[in-house]
Design a protein around this motif. Structure first.
Motif, PDB file in Angstrom:
ATOM      1  N   VAL A  34      50.325  30.835  36.423  1.00 13.26           N
ATOM      2  CA  VAL A  34      50.328  29.831  35.361  1.00 13.26           C
ATOM      3  C   VAL A  34      50.038  30.501  34.027  1.00 13.26           C
ATOM      4  N   ARG A  35      50.769  30.068  32.976  1.00 18.00           N
ATOM      5  CA  ARG A  35      50.494  30.631  31.650  1.00 18.00           C
ATOM      6  C   ARG A  35      50.235  29.478  30.682  1.00 18.00           C
ATOM      7  N   MET A  36      49.181  29.617  29.913  1.00 15.29           N
ATOM      8  CA  MET A  36      48.874  28.566  28.933  1.00 15.29           C
ATOM      9  C   MET A  36      49.223  29.091  27.539  1.00 15.29           C
ATOM     10  N   SER A  37      49.887  28.274  26.745  1.00 17.09           N
ATOM     11  CA  SER A  37      50.201  28.711  25.384  1.00 17.09           C
ATOM     12  C   SER A  37      49.996  27.561  24.412  1.00 17.09           C
ATOM     13  N   GLY A  38      49.994  27.869  23.116  1.00 19.12           N
ATOM     14  CA  GLY A  38      49.891  26.831  22.095  1.00 19.12           C
ATOM     15  C   GLY A  38      48.569  26.858  21.385  1.00 19.12           C
TER      16      GLY A  38
END
Ligand SMILES: Nc1ncnc2c1ncn2[C@@H]1O[C@H](COP(=O)(O)OP(=O)(O)OP(=O)(O)O)[C@@H](O)[C@H]1O
Ligand SMILES: [Mg+2]
Length: 559
Positions: free
Chosen positions: A552-556
């Motif tokens: 899982v990758r979180m961005s923003g």
């Protein structure tokens, strides 16, 4: 057998838990039964008395005794019989109801993964049969077997006093022997019932499944094929019932023949003794009366004993559902002021041997909008279900509102969080009923209408106001997009500051979708939405991307 009795006691406890009053009726009905047995045993004694007086030429007292036999005892017995029937109906319906309610209450607590494994058709059939079995057992044990035993005791006492102990003993032994035979034969009936039940289950399961697929069957022009298949299934059911009933019928014939032989033998014996002058004509009348009475009881007993085994099997099947393990329920209350609402630490989740999430770490903070994205099958829905504790990870921990979801009181959590699932289910009823479903406080009509208006659900060209529109069974009377917006309105009506949504607007046009997301953002402090749509992703502060390989990758950045 002891296990069967334990199960029966367990069923009685259920009935007592749900309907304590039923036991009062039960006690009265049982007392009436005792009186009934006494009256039934008295009639032949009075008839004996009448016959003996007739032989002695005492005409006047015969009338009195006969009147007592019929007017008092027989009529009294009939009145009691019907009073008992009324009470027993009240008891039995509560036994039925208690079983249904226990099923309902228990299955609500069983984990979804277990529930999904159950065949709905078989479940419904089993629930119906086991509750029927419970009330049938109650009526068999308490209102057929028990009174017969009591009556036998009375008859023994009368015969021993008026005729002889030896005769009384022989008479009762013969009857007990016949009952024993019935019990033995009833063992044979067990397998027959099991086969009938299994083939009935197959029919029910097929029927329930296909009834959900009617439209699919039509679209594939498979009506003829399906009709033939169902015909074959039902054919198997007909065969098993026919063969089964033939075998049960033969068992019954054997029993009835033996009962008839006892009737004949005892009558011939008594007639012989009357001819020799050992017994009076009155004795003959009395014994004959008992023989008639008891042979009727025995025939009934034989048939209920065959059914008794079947009922025990069915009751056992019912308890199999009531023994399904329930979800563990934590006790800790969520901290609704927590800054980090959801947190995954080293979470690994596997389904059917495939790793869906692999050592995932993740934080979802209060006050932001998150979009969860990723290819189909990547585990987005799984992630959402982990967040609210509907499922538990194989490794690692999931915390919601500061507490591990295993230890969390989920009811309390779901007071603070609303969830809109990927395929929301509407209950058969009006739009208003569906929106109010789950709302704690009273939602006024104005609030309801305003909510529907904001979601664009009021623009229906119809005479019926949207709130009164019926959604139909399985939401068949609303469009896919309407269904989604009703589910969203339901979540908003609950008024929780956090809302989780699984592709909530997948069936909406772009304009309605944008408006819906804006309404959601305006009403909830924290939003977590699974979505594939760029326009929705653009409205999020953070994007949680599931790559499809378990990572899982979180961005923003928060706006
Ligand atoms: N109860 C289950 N038993 C077995 N496998 C399951 C179960 N639930 C989900 N899966 C599997 O887990 C994987 C992830 O499913 P999930 O529903 O989370 O995917 P998703 O990302 O929401 O997909 P979609 O975008 O199609 O809704 C899928 O391969 C699915 O087949
Ligand atoms: Mg999904």
């Amino acid at each position: 057998m002891t296990q069967a009795l334990q199960q029966y006691r367990r069923a009685l406890t259920l009935a007592r838990t749900y309907y304590p009053k039923a036991f009062t009726y039960f006690a009265i009905a049982s007392a009436i039964l005792l009186a009934l047995a006494l009256l039934n045993a008295t009639v032949p004694v009075l008839l004996r008395e009448a016959t003996n007086r007739l032989a002695a030429g005492d005409a006047m007292s015969i009338i009195l005794v006969t009147a007592a036999a019929y007017a008092l005892c027989w009529t009294g017995a009939q009145v009691l019989e019907w009073t008992k029937n009324i009470l027993s109906a009240a008891v039995l319906v509560r036994c039925d109801a208690a079983f249904y309610r226990a099923f309902f209450d228990h299955l609500l607590k069983v984990p979804q993964a277990e529930l999904r494994k159950l065949d709905q058709g078989v479940l419904v059939a089993d629930a119906q049969r086991s509750k029927g079995a419970f009330s049938a057992l109650t009526s068999t044990l308490f209102w057929i077997v028990l009174p017969t035993l009591i009556e036998l005791l009375f008859v023994f006492a009368v015969l021993a006093t008026l005729i002889s102990v030896a005769f009384a003993a022989f008479f009762i032994m013969a009857i007990v022997g016949l009952v024993g035979l019935s019990v033995l034969l009833s063992r044979k009936a067990k397998g027959i019932h099991q086969r009938i039940m299994e083939s009935n289950n197959q029919v029910m399961s097929h029927f329930t499944e296909r009834m959900r697929l009617v439209e699919e069957i039509k679209l594939n022009n498979a009506q003829t094929l399906e009709q033939q298949r169902f015909g074959t299934k039902v054919g198997g059911f007909i065969d098993s019932v026919t063969v089964g009933n033939l075998r049960i019928g033969l068992l019954m014939l054997l029993q009835v023949t033996l009962v008839g032989a006892l009737l004949l033998a005892s009558t011939l014996y008594v007639v012989g003794e009357v001819a020799k002058g050992t017994y009076t004509v009155g004795d003959y009348v009395m014994i004959n009366g008992y023989v008639m009475q008891l042979t009727m009881r025995l025939a009934l007993l034989a048939s209920v004993l065959i059914e008794l085994r079947n009922h025990l099997v069915l009751l056992d099947r019912g308890f199999h559902y009531l023994d399904l393990e329930t979800e563990p329920q934590g006790l800790r209350t969520p901290d609704t002021d927590a800054e980090v609402l959801f947190e995954l630490e080293g979470v690994t989740y596997r389904a059917e041997g495939r790793t869906i999430l692999d050592k995932v770490d993740l934080q979802i903070r209060q006050g932001h909008t998150y979009a969860i994205t990723g290819p189909s099958g990547a585990g987005k829905t799984t992630l959402l279900r982990l967040l609210v504790g509907l499922i538990q990870p194989e490794k690692g921990s999931v915390r919601a509102f500061g507490t591990d979801t295993r230890a969390l009181d989920r009811t309390a959590l779901l007071d603070a969080v609303s969830v809109v699932t990927q395929h929301p289910l509407l209950i058969a009823g009006s739009v208003a009923e569906n929106v109010r479903y789950g709302a704690k406080g009273n939602l006024s009509d104005d609030q309801l209408n305003s909510l529907l208006g904001q979601l664009g659900l009021d623009a229906h060209a119809s005479d019926t106001p949207t709130t009164d529109r019926h959604v139909g069974f399985d939401a068949a009377a609303v469009s896919g997009g309407e269904k989604q917006r009703i589910a969203i309105a339901r979540a908003l009506a609950r008024g929780t500051p956090t809302i989780l949504l699984d592709e909530p607007t997948s069936a909406l046009d772009v304009e309605s979708e944008e408006r819906t997301i804006d309404v959601l953002k305006a009403n909830a402090r924290t939003l977590v939405m699974i979505t594939h749509r760029p326009s929705v992703i653009a409205k999020a502060d953070y994007v949680i991307h599931l790559r499809g390989d378990g990572t899982v990758r979180m961005s923003g950045r928060p706006n």
